[in-house]
Design a protein around this motif. Structure first.
Motif, short mmCIF file in Angstrom:
data_model
loop_
_atom_site.label_atom_id
_atom_site.label_comp_id
_atom_site.label_asym_id
_atom_site.label_seq_id
_atom_site.Cartn_x
_atom_site.Cartn_y
_atom_site.Cartn_z
N MET A 1 20.77 14.98 5.11
CA MET A 1 21.27 14.03 4.07
C MET A 1 20.90 12.52 5.07
O MET A 1 21.92 11.97 5.10
N GLN A 2 21.13 11.75 3.64
CA GLN A 2 20.89 10.23 3.28
C GLN A 2 22.34 9.96 2.87
O GLN A 2 22.05 10.37 1.25
N ARG A 3 23.43 9.42 2.91
CA ARG A 3 24.51 8.82 2.04
C ARG A 3 24.23 7.62 1.96
O ARG A 3 22.93 6.89 2.08
N PHE A 4 24.54 7.28 0.09
CA PHE A 4 24.09 6.24 -0.20
C PHE A 4 25.53 5.55 -0.57
O PHE A 4 26.08 5.89 -1.56
N ASP A 5 25.29 4.15 -1.90
CA ASP A 5 26.56 3.49 -2.52
C ASP A 5 25.62 2.66 -3.23
O ASP A 5 25.33 1.50 -2.45
N LEU A 6 25.71 3.05 -4.29
CA LEU A 6 25.72 1.68 -4.97
C LEU A 6 25.30 -0.02 -4.79
O LEU A 6 25.08 -0.76 -4.78
N ASN A 7 26.50 0.01 -4.81
CA ASN A 7 27.72 -1.26 -4.45
C ASN A 7 26.31 -1.70 -2.87
O ASN A 7 26.78 -2.72 -3.12
N GLN A 8 26.33 -0.90 -2.56
CA GLN A 8 25.85 -1.65 -1.30
C GLN A 8 24.16 -2.23 -1.12
O GLN A 8 23.79 -2.23 -0.64
N ILE A 9 23.14 -1.32 -2.47
CA ILE A 9 22.13 -1.89 -2.44
C ILE A 9 21.54 -3.00 -3.44
O ILE A 9 22.09 -3.17 -4.22
N GLY A 137 15.66 15.81 -3.37
CA GLY A 137 16.61 15.63 -3.98
C GLY A 137 17.26 14.40 -3.90
O GLY A 137 17.38 13.85 -2.99
N LEU A 138 18.55 14.42 -4.70
CA LEU A 138 19.37 13.04 -4.75
C LEU A 138 20.59 13.50 -5.94
O LEU A 138 20.65 14.25 -6.60
N GLY A 156 29.16 6.14 -7.65
CA GLY A 156 28.76 5.28 -7.63
C GLY A 156 27.79 5.64 -6.14
O GLY A 156 26.91 4.84 -5.39
N GLN A 157 28.48 7.13 -5.67
CA GLN A 157 27.74 7.27 -4.24
C GLN A 157 27.27 8.49 -4.35
O GLN A 157 27.35 9.15 -4.75
N GLY A 158 26.51 8.77 -3.58
CA GLY A 158 25.59 10.24 -3.48
C GLY A 158 25.03 10.36 -2.42
O GLY A 158 25.19 9.73 -1.25
N LEU A 159 23.89 10.91 -2.55
CA LEU A 159 23.39 11.90 -1.23
C LEU A 159 21.72 11.83 -1.08
O LEU A 159 21.92 11.99 -2.19
N TRP A 160 20.95 11.95 -1.19
CA TRP A 160 19.34 12.12 -0.99
C TRP A 160 18.41 13.07 0.21
O TRP A 160 18.89 12.53 1.13
N TRP A 161 17.85 13.51 0.21
CA TRP A 161 16.31 14.77 0.81
C TRP A 161 15.46 14.14 0.85
O TRP A 161 15.17 14.09 -1.03
N ASP A 162 14.27 14.05 1.46
CA ASP A 162 13.76 14.55 1.74
C ASP A 162 13.13 15.26 2.34
O ASP A 162 11.69 15.46 2.55
N ALA A 163 13.76 16.56 2.66
CA ALA A 163 13.08 17.75 2.95
C ALA A 163 14.10 18.81 2.63
O ALA A 163 15.20 18.64 2.61
N ALA A 164 13.66 19.87 2.45
CA ALA A 164 14.61 21.14 2.53
C ALA A 164 15.52 21.28 3.27
O ALA A 164 14.86 21.00 4.26
#
Length: 188
Positions: A1-9, A137-138, A156-164
């Motif tokens: 699981m990777q966390r992200f924040d749109l404000n930091q992209i 998913g995301l 504006g924050q979330g997480l994504w993954w590239d494997a179940a």
């Protein structure tokens, strides 16, 4: 699981100068526009102009903020007003679309999948969400907050993954909390 924040992209400006894009995630990581299997991004549309065609790509777009846009292609039979927030609209990337503003600047959520390799389901959720159930998913919080263990994700924050994978559920902070869940599936 990777966390992200749109404000930091950091946004990347479009070649035509009509807007910018913040890529949240793509697979494989670092893939270019001609080699990704899937890609999720947020775009800011500041002026009318053409949408690039992406042959072999299925697209879904959803208004996040602003007055919205009119998407049209006479050859593809598309004439769609994207003006209601959080209502995904699916279309083929094969078609080059003309985009006109329905007012001021708009911000849109975009999912692109390579046809025959990946498919995506885009859903707005207001209850408990179990990330990691799909092959990739995301989740992006749209309003309010969602807690995962001791971590609270805000708008504006979330997480994504590239494997179940098994992951802790995301719990809405209140009845007004909303997030978009993108479930990505590999073709058989």
């Amino acid at each position: 699981m990777q966390r992200f924040d749109l404000n930091q992209i950091v946004p990347s400006p479009w070649k035509n100068g009509g807007g910018s894009t913040r890529e949240i995630a793509c697979w494989p990581q670092g893939a270019g526009m001609d080699s990704f299997g899937w890609r999720v991004s947020v775009a800011t549309i500041a002026q009318a102009g053409p949408f690039s065609a992406f042959p072999g790509i299925d697209r879904q777009i959803m208004l996040l903020d602003g007055d919205g846009v009119q998407l049209a292609s006479a050859t593809a039979g598309i004439d769609h007003a994207l003006q209601q927030r959080w209502q995904p609209f699916a279309f083929s990337g094969d078609a080059a679309l003309d985009c006109s503003l329905l007012g001021g600047t708009s911000t849109d959520f975009n999912v692109m999948t390579r046809r025959g390799q990946w498919s995506a389901t885009v859903q707005i959720q207001d209850g408990v969400v179990q990330p990691g159930r799909s092959a990739a998913g995301l989740c992006l919080v749209l309003q309010g907050g969602f807690a995962q263990g001791r971590t609270v994700l805000q708008a504006g924050q979330g997480l994504w993954w590239d494997a179940a994978e098994d992951a802790e559920p995301l719990l809405p902070g209140d009845a007004h909390s909303r997030l978009v869940l993108v479930s990505l599936h590999q073709a058989a």
